[in-house]
Design an enzyme around this catalytic site. Structure first.
Site, mmCIF file in Angstrom:
data_model
loop_
_atom_site.group_PDB
_atom_site.id
_atom_site.type_symbol
_atom_site.label_atom_id
_atom_site.label_comp_id
_atom_site.label_asym_id
_atom_site.label_seq_id
_atom_site.Cartn_x
_atom_site.Cartn_y
_atom_site.Cartn_z
ATOM 1 N N SER A 47 0.826 -1.210 0.000
ATOM 2 C CA SER A 47 0.000 0.000 0.000
ATOM 3 C C SER A 47 0.863 1.264 0.000
ATOM 4 C CB SER A 47 -0.966 0.001 1.180
ATOM 5 O OG SER A 47 -0.644 -0.990 2.112
ATOM 6 N N LYS A 56 13.160 -1.393 -2.435
ATOM 7 C CA LYS A 56 11.821 -0.999 -1.981
ATOM 8 C C LYS A 56 11.730 0.515 -2.089
ATOM 9 C CE LYS A 56 8.645 -1.979 1.824
ATOM 10 N NZ LYS A 56 8.411 -2.946 2.919
ATOM 11 N N GLU A 105 8.125 -15.629 -3.117
ATOM 12 C CA GLU A 105 7.495 -15.935 -1.832
ATOM 13 C C GLU A 105 7.298 -17.434 -1.614
ATOM 14 O OE1 GLU A 105 3.749 -13.863 -1.944
ATOM 15 O OE2 GLU A 105 4.689 -11.875 -1.952
ATOM 16 N N ASP A 116 4.187 -10.204 12.146
ATOM 17 C CA ASP A 116 3.377 -10.447 10.944
ATOM 18 C C ASP A 116 3.984 -11.555 10.091
ATOM 19 O OD1 ASP A 116 1.200 -10.089 9.290
ATOM 20 O OD2 ASP A 116 2.042 -8.374 8.241
ATOM 21 N N LYS A 165 4.165 -14.797 8.008
ATOM 22 C CA LYS A 165 3.224 -15.521 7.143
ATOM 23 C C LYS A 165 3.983 -15.897 5.872
ATOM 24 C CE LYS A 165 1.585 -11.068 5.478
ATOM 25 N NZ LYS A 165 0.448 -10.230 5.086
ATOM 26 N N ASN A 219 5.576 -13.322 3.636
ATOM 27 C CA ASN A 219 6.731 -12.583 4.144
ATOM 28 C C ASN A 219 7.972 -13.451 4.271
ATOM 29 O OD1 ASN A 219 5.324 -10.224 4.292
ATOM 30 N ND2 ASN A 219 4.785 -10.420 6.450
ATOM 31 N N ASP A 273 9.703 -7.724 5.410
ATOM 32 C CA ASP A 273 8.559 -6.918 5.830
ATOM 33 C C ASP A 273 8.526 -6.688 7.344
ATOM 34 O OD1 ASP A 273 6.376 -5.357 5.546
ATOM 35 O OD2 ASP A 273 5.163 -6.814 4.449
ATOM 36 N N THR A 330 -4.126 -9.620 7.244
ATOM 37 C CA THR A 330 -3.595 -10.970 7.383
ATOM 38 C C THR A 330 -4.089 -11.578 8.686
ATOM 39 O OG1 THR A 330 -1.574 -10.023 8.244
ATOM 40 C CG2 THR A 330 -1.589 -10.607 5.943
#
Ligand code: ADE
Length: 325
Positions: free
Chosen positions: A44, A63, A119, A158, A160, A163, A176, A216
């Protein structure tokens, strides 16, 4: 500006001159030093682009963060958390390394390791599920990396499969850190110095733009939903969800919407599919425990039968990946 930081080689080792002194970088890197390529990911507030160092030909993932957007949406703090945690976690193969940062009028730039296999989620989706051997291989690296992060006082919050990136050797690299937390140095005066408050805008009932965290929902720990408190056990809850997902092909807590997912989490409402390996089931059941203090710790997990045969320590990162099947 002159940045007197030691120059690092591709493995992150300090480059020494003929006299054994670190080679100091006097040229501050900038946009003009890289040739930008395809988009690797979009968030975002940022876009990740493949980029090549014009001098060395080395590939990085850069990034790019839009400064105006970040200021307007009050995300400056999270950008700083990401930079600070990446700088603190600069010495482990399982964490995406931050090499340089710079900015121009419009954007901030984080020059990161390029993880060429993408990923872990993408690899899992292609396979639908992993067998026990693959789950043990990827799980062990993620666990070793969580141990390193916690030893450096960082809770990711976070974790997952999106990430967890994979490099050209199929080694995991966690990325992340925008929602990570740097723990206070351990204080003897406090009963549990690992417990840290979670910012209001990251809670289940946080109002408007809480997308990155609530988006998430599947991996959020129960203590985050009920007490808004995150500690080291929070990352181990997510680790339990990830082990389950690698073997089952889907996360344990999944519902039509976030609210229903949260309800399932806080009532520990999940089941194992037919054929789920019993030893892995035992591990997951000891990680997906509502009370954080009763959850397995990293040392317990390392010694669990599921990880039998794994040689913990540096050699972990010399393992050859098993055939995906
Ligand atoms: N997508 C997001 N970050 C990435 C990275 N560092 N390497 C490869 N793909 C990515």
């Amino acid at each position: 500006a002159v940045a007197m930081r030691p120059e690092l080689d591709a493995n992150g080792n300090v480059i020494l001159d003929a006299n054994g002194q670190p080679v100091l970088r006097t040229h501050k890197k900038g946009v003009q030093d890289f040739q930008f390529g395809r988009t690797l990911g979009e968030g975002s507030y940022s876009t990740v682009l493949l980029a090549k160092d014009r001098q060395t030909g080395h590939e990085y993932a850069i990034k790019v963060l839009d400064k105006r957007h970040i200021i307007k949406e009050k995300k400056v703090k999270y950008v700083n958390i990401e930079k600070d945690t990446l700088n603190r976690l600069n010495n482990h193969p399982g964490v995406v390394r931050l090499y340089y940062t710079f900015q121009d009028e419009r954007s901030l730039y984080f020059v990161l390791d390029f993880a060429s296999a993408g990923e872990l989620l993408g690899v899992l989706k292609k396979m639908t599920t992993f067998d026990e051997e693959c789950t043990r291989y990827y799980g062990a690296q993620v666990l070793d990396t969580i141990e390193y992060m916690h030893s450096r006082g960082v809770i990711h919050r976070d974790l997952k499969p999106e990430n967890i990136l994979l490099d050209s050797h199929m080694h995991t690299k966690i990325t992340d850190f925008g929602t990570a937390k740097i723990l206070d140095p351990p204080a003897r005066s406090r009963a549990n110095s690992n417990i840290v408050p979670v910012p209001d805008n990251m809670t289940a009932k946080g109002s408007d733009r809480t997308m990155s965290f609530v988006g998430t929902a599947e991996y959020v720990s129960p203590e985050l939903l009920t007490d808004k408190n995150a500690g080291k056990p929070t990352d181990l809850w997510a680790f339990g969800c990830i082990i389950y997902q690698l073997l089952a092909g889907r996360p344990p807590f999944k519902a039509a919407n976030e609210y229903l997912t949260f309800q399932k989490i806080i009532s520990l409402e999940y089941t194992f599919p037919q054929g789920f390996p019993p030893v892995a089931r035992d591990l997951v059941e000891r990680l997906l425990v509502l009370e954080p203090s009763r959850r397995l710790t990293i040392d317990h997990v390392k010694n669990h039968e599921f990880f039998h045969g794994i040689k913990w320590g540096k050699g972990l990162w010399d393992q050859k990946p098993p055939k995906l099947r």
